[in-house]
Design a protein around this motif. Structure first.
Motif, PDB file in Angstrom:
ATOM      1  N   ALA A 166       0.878  -1.229   0.159  1.00 23.14           N
ATOM      2  CA  ALA A 166       0.192  -0.778   0.395  1.00 23.14           C
ATOM      3  C   ALA A 166       1.194   1.470  -0.276  1.00 23.14           C
ATOM      4  O   ALA A 166       2.402   1.178   0.421  1.00 23.14           O
ATOM      5  CB  ALA A 166      -1.113  -0.241   1.496  1.00 23.14           C
ATOM      6  N   ILE A 168       0.296   5.490   1.806  1.00 25.30           N
ATOM      7  CA  ILE A 168       0.272   6.680   1.921  1.00 25.30           C
ATOM      8  C   ILE A 168       0.751   7.205   0.541  1.00 25.30           C
ATOM      9  O   ILE A 168       1.848   7.948   1.568  1.00 25.30           O
ATOM     10  CB  ILE A 168       0.033   6.849   2.802  1.00 25.30           C
ATOM     11  CG1 ILE A 168       0.050   5.639   3.885  1.00 25.30           C
ATOM     12  CG2 ILE A 168      -0.295   8.019   3.561  1.00 25.30           C
ATOM     13  CD1 ILE A 168       0.099   5.696   5.593  1.00 25.30           C
ATOM     14  N   TYR A 182       4.532   9.179  -5.845  1.00 21.63           N
ATOM     15  CA  TYR A 182       3.772   8.237  -6.162  1.00 21.63           C
ATOM     16  C   TYR A 182       4.388   7.208  -7.887  1.00 21.63           C
ATOM     17  O   TYR A 182       4.228   6.207  -8.028  1.00 21.63           O
ATOM     18  CB  TYR A 182       2.294   9.070  -6.790  1.00 21.63           C
ATOM     19  CG  TYR A 182       1.103   8.066  -7.930  1.00 21.63           C
ATOM     20  CD1 TYR A 182       0.445   6.620  -7.005  1.00 21.63           C
ATOM     21  CD2 TYR A 182       0.700   8.692  -8.596  1.00 21.63           C
ATOM     22  CE1 TYR A 182      -0.253   6.140  -6.954  1.00 21.63           C
ATOM     23  CE2 TYR A 182       0.083   7.713  -9.464  1.00 21.63           C
ATOM     24  CZ  TYR A 182      -0.583   6.679  -9.099  1.00 21.63           C
ATOM     25  OH  TYR A 182      -1.731   5.933  -8.889  1.00 21.63           O
ATOM     26  N   GLU A 198      -5.566  -0.201  -6.886  1.00 21.26           N
ATOM     27  CA  GLU A 198      -6.162   1.147  -6.561  1.00 21.26           C
ATOM     28  C   GLU A 198      -7.006   1.640  -5.110  1.00 21.26           C
ATOM     29  O   GLU A 198      -5.871   2.662  -4.393  1.00 21.26           O
ATOM     30  CB  GLU A 198      -7.563   1.899  -7.502  1.00 21.26           C
ATOM     31  CG  GLU A 198      -7.242   1.689  -8.866  1.00 21.26           C
ATOM     32  CD  GLU A 198      -5.785   3.096  -9.574  1.00 21.26           C
ATOM     33  OE1 GLU A 198      -5.828   3.805  -8.327  1.00 21.26           O
ATOM     34  OE2 GLU A 198      -5.686   2.657 -10.892  1.00 21.26           O
ATOM     35  N   GLU A 199      -7.186   0.477  -5.090  1.00 19.87           N
ATOM     36  CA  GLU A 199      -7.564   0.837  -3.297  1.00 19.87           C
ATOM     37  C   GLU A 199      -6.801   1.060  -2.094  1.00 19.87           C
ATOM     38  O   GLU A 199      -7.030   0.920  -1.030  1.00 19.87           O
ATOM     39  CB  GLU A 199      -8.788  -0.380  -3.030  1.00 19.87           C
ATOM     40  CG  GLU A 199      -7.574  -1.742  -3.007  1.00 19.87           C
ATOM     41  CD  GLU A 199      -7.356  -2.652  -3.512  1.00 19.87           C
ATOM     42  OE1 GLU A 199      -7.742  -4.241  -3.599  1.00 19.87           O
ATOM     43  OE2 GLU A 199      -7.785  -2.234  -5.093  1.00 19.87           O
ATOM     44  N   ARG A 202      -3.554   5.750  -1.417  1.00 15.49           N
ATOM     45  CA  ARG A 202      -4.709   7.109  -0.481  1.00 15.49           C
ATOM     46  C   ARG A 202      -4.153   8.059  -0.188  1.00 15.49           C
ATOM     47  O   ARG A 202      -2.427   7.715  -0.138  1.00 15.49           O
ATOM     48  CB  ARG A 202      -5.640   6.242   0.613  1.00 15.49           C
ATOM     49  CG  ARG A 202      -6.734   5.325   0.701  1.00 15.49           C
ATOM     50  CD  ARG A 202      -7.196   5.970  -0.086  1.00 15.49           C
ATOM     51  NE  ARG A 202      -8.855   5.385  -0.361  1.00 15.49           N
ATOM     52  CZ  ARG A 202      -8.682   4.138  -1.335  1.00 15.49           C
ATOM     53  NH1 ARG A 202      -8.005   4.760  -3.062  1.00 15.49           N
ATOM     54  NH2 ARG A 202      -9.748   4.478  -1.693  1.00 15.49           N
ATOM     55  N   ILE A 203      -4.401   9.582  -0.105  1.00 10.91           N
ATOM     56  CA  ILE A 203      -3.523  10.603  -0.523  1.00 10.91           C
ATOM     57  C   ILE A 203      -3.739  10.782   1.863  1.00 10.91           C
ATOM     58  O   ILE A 203      -4.731  11.408   2.014  1.00 10.91           O
ATOM     59  CB  ILE A 203      -4.626  11.677  -1.403  1.00 10.91           C
ATOM     60  CG1 ILE A 203      -4.599  11.107  -2.514  1.00 10.91           C
ATOM     61  CG2 ILE A 203      -3.489  12.313  -1.201  1.00 10.91           C
ATOM     62  CD1 ILE A 203      -3.175  10.885  -3.532  1.00 10.91           C
ATOM     63  N   GLY A 204      -2.362  11.783   1.960  1.00  7.34           N
ATOM     64  CA  GLY A 204      -2.514  12.402   2.742  1.00  7.34           C
ATOM     65  C   GLY A 204      -2.427  13.566   2.798  1.00  7.34           C
ATOM     66  O   GLY A 204      -1.733  13.936   1.257  1.00  7.34           O
ATOM     67  N   SER A 210      -2.026  12.205   8.647  1.00  7.75           N
ATOM     68  CA  SER A 210      -2.958  11.407   7.843  1.00  7.75           C
ATOM     69  C   SER A 210      -2.506   9.993   7.995  1.00  7.75           C
ATOM     70  O   SER A 210      -3.384   9.312   7.147  1.00  7.75           O
ATOM     71  CB  SER A 210      -3.034  12.264   6.711  1.00  7.75           C
ATOM     72  OG  SER A 210      -1.529  11.936   6.977  1.00  7.75           O
ATOM     73  N   VAL A 214      -5.737   7.156   7.315  1.00  7.44           N
ATOM     74  CA  VAL A 214      -5.595   6.183   6.372  1.00  7.44           C
ATOM     75  C   VAL A 214      -4.738   4.232   6.610  1.00  7.44           C
ATOM     76  O   VAL A 214      -5.596   3.734   5.886  1.00  7.44           O
ATOM     77  CB  VAL A 214      -4.108   6.847   5.317  1.00  7.44           C
ATOM     78  CG1 VAL A 214      -3.805   5.796   3.831  1.00  7.44           C
ATOM     79  CG2 VAL A 214      -4.626   8.013   4.352  1.00  7.44           C
ATOM     80  N   TYR A 217      -8.174   2.841   7.118  1.00  5.29           N
ATOM     81  CA  TYR A 217      -8.544   2.285   6.434  1.00  5.29           C
ATOM     82  C   TYR A 217      -8.294   1.189   5.568  1.00  5.29           C
ATOM     83  O   TYR A 217      -8.330   0.001   5.298  1.00  5.29           O
ATOM     84  CB  TYR A 217      -8.442   3.235   5.380  1.00  5.29           C
ATOM     85  CG  TYR A 217      -8.812   2.643   3.665  1.00  5.29           C
ATOM     86  CD1 TYR A 217     -10.471   3.367   3.299  1.00  5.29           C
ATOM     87  CD2 TYR A 217      -7.514   2.806   2.935  1.00  5.29           C
ATOM     88  CE1 TYR A 217     -10.401   2.150   1.620  1.00  5.29           C
ATOM     89  CE2 TYR A 217      -7.923   2.281   1.690  1.00  5.29           C
ATOM     90  CZ  TYR A 217      -9.204   2.060   1.485  1.00  5.29           C
ATOM     91  OH  TYR A 217      -9.524   1.425  -0.311  1.00  5.29           O
ATOM     92  N   PHE A 218      -6.444   0.853   5.422  1.00  9.89           N
ATOM     93  CA  PHE A 218      -6.405  -0.729   5.410  1.00  9.89           C
ATOM     94  C   PHE A 218      -6.929  -1.064   5.590  1.00  9.89           C
ATOM     95  O   PHE A 218      -6.762  -2.695   5.287  1.00  9.89           O
ATOM     96  CB  PHE A 218      -4.645   0.272   5.461  1.00  9.89           C
ATOM     97  CG  PHE A 218      -4.187   0.832   3.707  1.00  9.89           C
ATOM     98  CD1 PHE A 218      -4.429   0.802   2.879  1.00  9.89           C
ATOM     99  CD2 PHE A 218      -3.073   1.746   3.646  1.00  9.89           C
ATOM    100  CE1 PHE A 218      -4.120   2.101   1.825  1.00  9.89           C
ATOM    101  CE2 PHE A 218      -2.363   2.761   3.587  1.00  9.89           C
ATOM    102  CZ  PHE A 218      -2.896   2.709   2.354  1.00  9.89           C
TER     103      PHE A 218
END
Length: 322
Positions: A166, A168, A182, A198-199, A202-204, A210, A214, A217-218
């Motif tokens: 993943a 962040i 990125y 894509e999942e 995530r943007i911090g 953040s 995030v 969420y993971f």
């Protein structure tokens, strides 16, 4: 007046007796040379304006230290202005510093927009970007290769057998930093023939909080990642704390790696594996580049336009083999 000026500026062509009288008068009157008047006469203020996005961020404070040390070496004073990562305030601060007749300008961190470039173009003094760069690379800058730094960080995870990685990320509207890191993440996965999920991106906002949010969420995903690449150490430390708060062990249950190498990276437990930016050197080299431009030490500014300093993977304890 001419005699006082010669004494104050250490001109040797003054008799010792006269010099003594002048210093006695200076001490009695509490006289201080008028820097503004001196600047008007010489058309130099020996001051450099520095725009910093967030003075509380240890990355930028370390860069600022490098700037100040070299500025002192070359007898320049620093006017440091915090812009809170807000474009409108950054433009206002740039214009204010230019109005104060600084001899040069250092802009630190943050995305460079067309409004920034227009503000720089109104300047009659040299401008150097520090820990960032404009997209077209037309303004002199000192930075690292953020895409390669991210690529190398993700590659550490790949070499340790991780496939569900993943990220962040920082803002993708920042081409020199957030988007570049990125892209490094994407290219590392592509080189390993791993499809991008894509999942798992995530943007911090580059900060600790953040990283906390995030990572929550993971952890709610059905197919959890086995490792997290955070675009900054602060977000990585937030990720570690969320994992620990949920009863998971780092790196046994999930590995974490990031970029920056702030002081906290070696204070958190487990010690954070990260890609080190030479923060102090970025500031020092940027200030030295600016002195060369201010003093016209180079005929061709393009020779010095883009300076890329090396980064380094710092192996610690937050990454384990899968």
């Amino acid at each position: 007046m001419a005699t006082v000026s010669r004494v104050v500026n250490n001109n040797p062509n003054v008799k010792p007796q006269t010099r003594k009288k002048v210093f006695e008068a200076i001490e009695r009157l509490g006289y201080r040379p008028n820097a503004v008047a001196r600047g008007l006469a010489s058309k130099k203020t020996t001051t450099v304006g520095v725009v910093i996005p967030d003075i509380s961020n240890s990355i930028f404070s370390e860069v600022a230290r490098g700037i100040e040390d070299i500025a002192n070496m070359y007898h320049y004073n620093i006017i440091l202005s915090n812009a809170d990562k807000k474009k409108e305030k950054e433009i206002r601060v740039i214009n204010t510093l230019l109005e104060k007749q600084v001899d040069g300008l250092l802009f630190m961190g943050g995305a460079i927009t067309e409004e920034h470039i227009q503000a720089f173009k109104t300047s009659s003094v040299p401008v150097v970007l520090c820990a960032t760069a404009d997209e077209q690379r037309t303004i002199p800058s000192v930075d690292i290769d953020h895409e390669k730094a991210a690529f190398d960080a993700v590659n550490v995870l790949l070499e340790n057998g991780h496939r569900d990685i993943a990220m962040i990320s920082g803002t993708l509207q920042d081409p020199a930093n957030g988007y570049a890191r990125y892209q490094g993440y994407k290219k590392a996965l592509e080189a390993a023939n791993i499809p991008l999920r894509e999942e798992l991106v995530r943007i911090g906002n580059y900060r600790y909080e953040s990283g906390l949010e995030v990572t929550k969420y993971f952890l709610e995903l059905d197919n959890r990642p086995t490792a997290i690449f955070a675009a900054t150490d602060e977000m990585a430390i937030g990720a570690i704390h969320t994992l620990q708060d949920n009863g998971l062990k780092v790196p046994e249950d999930m590995s974490v790696i990031s970029v920056d190498n702030i002081r906290m990276a070696s204070m958190v437990r487990p010690l954070l594996t990260t890609v080190a930016q030479p923060m102090y050197d970025i500031g020092a080299v940027a200030m030295r580049l600016l002195t060369k431009l201010m003093n016209k030490e180079t005929k061709d500014a393009s020779e010095l336009s883009q300076v890329i300093l090396p980064h380094e993977v710092i192996y610690r304890n937050s990454v384990a083999h899968r």
